[in-house]
Design an enzyme around this catalytic site. Structure first.
Site, PDB file in Angstrom:
ATOM      1  N   HIS A 246       0.849  -1.190   0.000  1.00 32.62           N
ATOM      2  CA  HIS A 246       0.000   0.000   0.000  1.00 32.62           C
ATOM      3  C   HIS A 246       0.875   1.228   0.000  1.00 32.62           C
ATOM      4  O   HIS A 246       1.799   1.348   0.792  1.00 32.62           O
ATOM      5  CB  HIS A 246      -0.901   0.021   1.245  1.00 32.62           C
ATOM      6  CG  HIS A 246      -1.841   1.186   1.242  1.00 32.62           C
ATOM      7  ND1 HIS A 246      -3.091   1.131   0.677  1.00 32.62           N
ATOM      8  CD2 HIS A 246      -1.698   2.447   1.701  1.00 32.62           C
ATOM      9  CE1 HIS A 246      -3.685   2.295   0.792  1.00 32.62           C
ATOM     10  NE2 HIS A 246      -2.850   3.126   1.415  1.00 32.62           N
TER      11      HIS A 246
ATOM     12  N   ASP B 292     -15.228   1.740   5.758  1.00 29.33           N
ATOM     13  CA  ASP B 292     -14.195   2.695   5.345  1.00 29.33           C
ATOM     14  C   ASP B 292     -14.700   3.583   4.213  1.00 29.33           C
ATOM     15  O   ASP B 292     -14.456   4.791   4.214  1.00 29.33           O
ATOM     16  CB  ASP B 292     -12.910   1.981   4.914  1.00 29.33           C
ATOM     17  CG  ASP B 292     -11.867   2.987   4.465  1.00 29.33           C
ATOM     18  OD1 ASP B 292     -11.499   3.842   5.294  1.00 29.33           O
ATOM     19  OD2 ASP B 292     -11.462   2.971   3.294  1.00 29.33           O
TER      20      ASP B 292
ATOM     21  N   ARG C 107     -15.190  11.862   6.169  1.00 25.73           N
ATOM     22  CA  ARG C 107     -13.964  12.554   6.615  1.00 25.73           C
ATOM     23  C   ARG C 107     -13.532  13.600   5.603  1.00 25.73           C
ATOM     24  O   ARG C 107     -13.074  14.689   5.965  1.00 25.73           O
ATOM     25  CB  ARG C 107     -12.835  11.527   6.818  1.00 25.73           C
ATOM     26  CG  ARG C 107     -13.027  10.680   8.062  1.00 25.73           C
ATOM     27  CD  ARG C 107     -12.067   9.504   8.068  1.00 25.73           C
ATOM     28  NE  ARG C 107     -10.684   9.920   8.022  1.00 25.73           N
ATOM     29  CZ  ARG C 107      -9.692   9.201   7.493  1.00 25.73           C
ATOM     30  NH1 ARG C 107      -9.947   8.028   6.947  1.00 25.73           N
ATOM     31  NH2 ARG C 107      -8.470   9.652   7.489  1.00 25.73           N
TER      32      ARG C 107
ATOM     33  N   SER D 207      -8.152   3.127   8.460  1.00 23.28           N
ATOM     34  CA  SER D 207      -8.684   3.113   7.099  1.00 23.28           C
ATOM     35  C   SER D 207      -7.823   2.213   6.200  1.00 23.28           C
ATOM     36  O   SER D 207      -8.331   1.329   5.502  1.00 23.28           O
ATOM     37  CB  SER D 207      -8.698   4.558   6.566  1.00 23.28           C
ATOM     38  OG  SER D 207      -8.838   4.602   5.183  1.00 23.28           O
TER      39      SER D 207
ATOM     40  N   LYS E 261      -8.644  -2.162   5.144  1.00 17.01           N
ATOM     41  CA  LYS E 261      -8.821  -2.612   3.754  1.00 17.01           C
ATOM     42  C   LYS E 261      -7.871  -3.764   3.438  1.00 17.01           C
ATOM     43  O   LYS E 261      -8.215  -4.688   2.725  1.00 17.01           O
ATOM     44  CB  LYS E 261      -8.566  -1.442   2.801  1.00 17.01           C
ATOM     45  CG  LYS E 261      -9.730  -0.460   2.780  1.00 17.01           C
ATOM     46  CD  LYS E 261      -9.478   0.693   1.839  1.00 17.01           C
ATOM     47  CE  LYS E 261      -8.566   1.716   2.434  1.00 17.01           C
ATOM     48  NZ  LYS E 261      -8.700   3.073   1.981  1.00 17.01           N
TER      49      LYS E 261
END
Ligand code: URA
Length: 434
Positions: A82, A161, A168, A183, A187
């Protein structure tokens, strides 16, 4: 339980219990807790923070707000990566096929561009026919068959999320360490990752602007990963200039293709080699980083990484002729190199401004749902520390029309600072956290 009591508790700086966090996530996901109460709690969390136990509880509650993939029967050990987002960050396009070619399955659900930062899905959709909406069954079947998937997030994965992120975004509560951590990690856990390589970007083209904040985020995510029994390594990498040269969807796909053929800009090549080698270490395919690097290099030079990329494109419905012959990709009418007006060293690049210049050209979204022009973008010809001769090209602009071109040129020129004195080049990485 009453939501108002949770809000008051966090407002007063107290800790929420596991049950309270589950109650909030479940209630917000199923719609029984309204936006205004969720927004109030998010702001209280942003201002008061959460400790590791609360952040871990939040991560798990979000991960289990929908389907959690069990990939045991498909691939015994899945390593995910990520990136926290940057400009010119096309690393997944290169690293996923390399790692898969080394025998470690990569099943990745990626995102779209956000503000100045580009998204892997938008880049992949540059290839005509490429599908980014695989169902969970298709995801699993392709992972079992080819060992590689790059698709969008299934709607039923960590739905909390999706809802919370949208809230947000419009309530000033994005920059909160526990909220970013939960968050991202929720995932990855929902997508079935056993191990995770986090590429935490820092600099003018990243959401984390200081090394201190990037380090705090990276350390927090690694700790939460360990709490949840996942193997996690975080790299803190530079984003004070675009990664590689190309910024813009087709241009970035073409640069990724170059790297898979053993060419490409050196900073981008070196970055990809390190990330891929780290993933091989996480997946137990390499014992040392050096061992990982030599496997990665071999996967590129032998052409196996390139073959894996072709398999990926074809498995997801993309027209392989485009990646085989990249000159088939659509081109904009205006392709213009912009020269330097004087001899000087490149001292600083506002990478976010380069990203926004590409958005202005039509390569990113001003607002949700905007259509993209995959052809447009900017190719930088210099890196911080380079000496540029007067008249040498600074960057090339790829624009669909003259008005957008002129605006983008002005914006990029404003984003560059020059110095008469020599400067050190920027490092690629600042830290590795395990
Ligand atoms: N990326 C995410 O997925 N979530 C955040 O909160 C921030 C960046």
């Amino acid at each position: 339980m009453r939501m108002v009591e949770l809000i008051e508790k966090k407002r007063d700086g107290k800790m929420l219990t596991t049950e309270e966090i589950r109650y909030f996530i479940q209630g917000y996901t199923d719609g029984t807790i309204p936006d205004y109460q969720a927004a109030a709690l998010l702001m209280a969390i942003t201002l008061r923070g959460m400790d590791d136990r609360e952040t871990g509880d939040m991560t798990l509650a979000m991960a289990y707000s929908g389907e959690v993939l069990d990939l045991q029967n498909v691939a015994p050990f899945v390593v995910d990566k990520h990136s926290t987002g940057g400009v010119g960050d096309k690393v997944s396009l290169v690293v996923a096929p390399i790692v898969a070619a080394c025998g470690l399955p990569v099943g990745k659900m990626s995102g779209r561009g956000l503000g100045f930062s580009g998204g892997t899905l938008d880049k992949l959709e540059s290839v005509p026919g490429y599908r980014t909406d695989l169902s969970v069954a298709e995801f699993k079947a392709q992972l079992a068959q080819t060992g590689i998937v790059l698709t969008g997030q299934s709607a039923n994965l960590a739905p909390a999320d999706g809802k919370l992120y949208a809230l947000r975004d419009v309530t000033g509560t994005v920059p909160s360490m526990p909220l970013i951590t939960s968050s991202i990690m929720s995932k990855k856990i929902a997508a079935g990752a056993n191990a995770i390589l986090l590429d935490v970007k820092v600099g003018s083209g990243a959401f984390m602007r200081t090394l201190e904040s990037a380090r705090a985020l990276a350390e927090g995510m690694v700790r939460i990963g360990h709490t949840l029994e996942r193997t996690v390594t975080a790299l803190i990498s530079d984003m004070n200039q675009p990664l590689g040269n190309a910024v813009g969807n087709i241009l970035e796909v073409r640069e990724a293709i170059d790297v898979l053929h053993g060419h490409g800009p050196q900073d981008f090549v070196d970055h990809c080699i390190t990330v891929a080698a780290e993933m091989l270490c996480l997946g137990g395919r390499a014992e040392t980083l050096e061992g990982g690097v030599s496997q990665v290099t071999e996967a590129i030079t032998s052409g196996r990484a390139w073959e894996k990329f072709r398999q990926l494109i074809s498995a997801q419905g993309g027209d392989v002729r485009y990646v085989d012959e990249p000159e088939r990709f659509a081109q904009v009418p205006l392709v213009e190199p912009i020269p330097a007006s004087q001899r000087a060293y490149l001292a600083e690049v506002r990478a976010d401004e380069i990203g926004m210049a590409v958005v202005g050209l039509g390569g990113g979204r001003e607002k949700k749902g905007d259509a993209l022009d995959h052809r447009v973008g900017i190719v930088m010809h210099c890196k911080v520390g380079d000496l540029i001769e007067a008249g040498a090209p600074l960057f090339t602009i790829h624009a669909a029309d003259a008005a957008n071109r002129d605006e983008a040129v002005r914006r990029v020129l404003r984003a560059l600072t020059f110095s008469p004195d020599p400067l050190e080049p920027l490092p690629l990485f600042y830290a590795r956290i395990v």
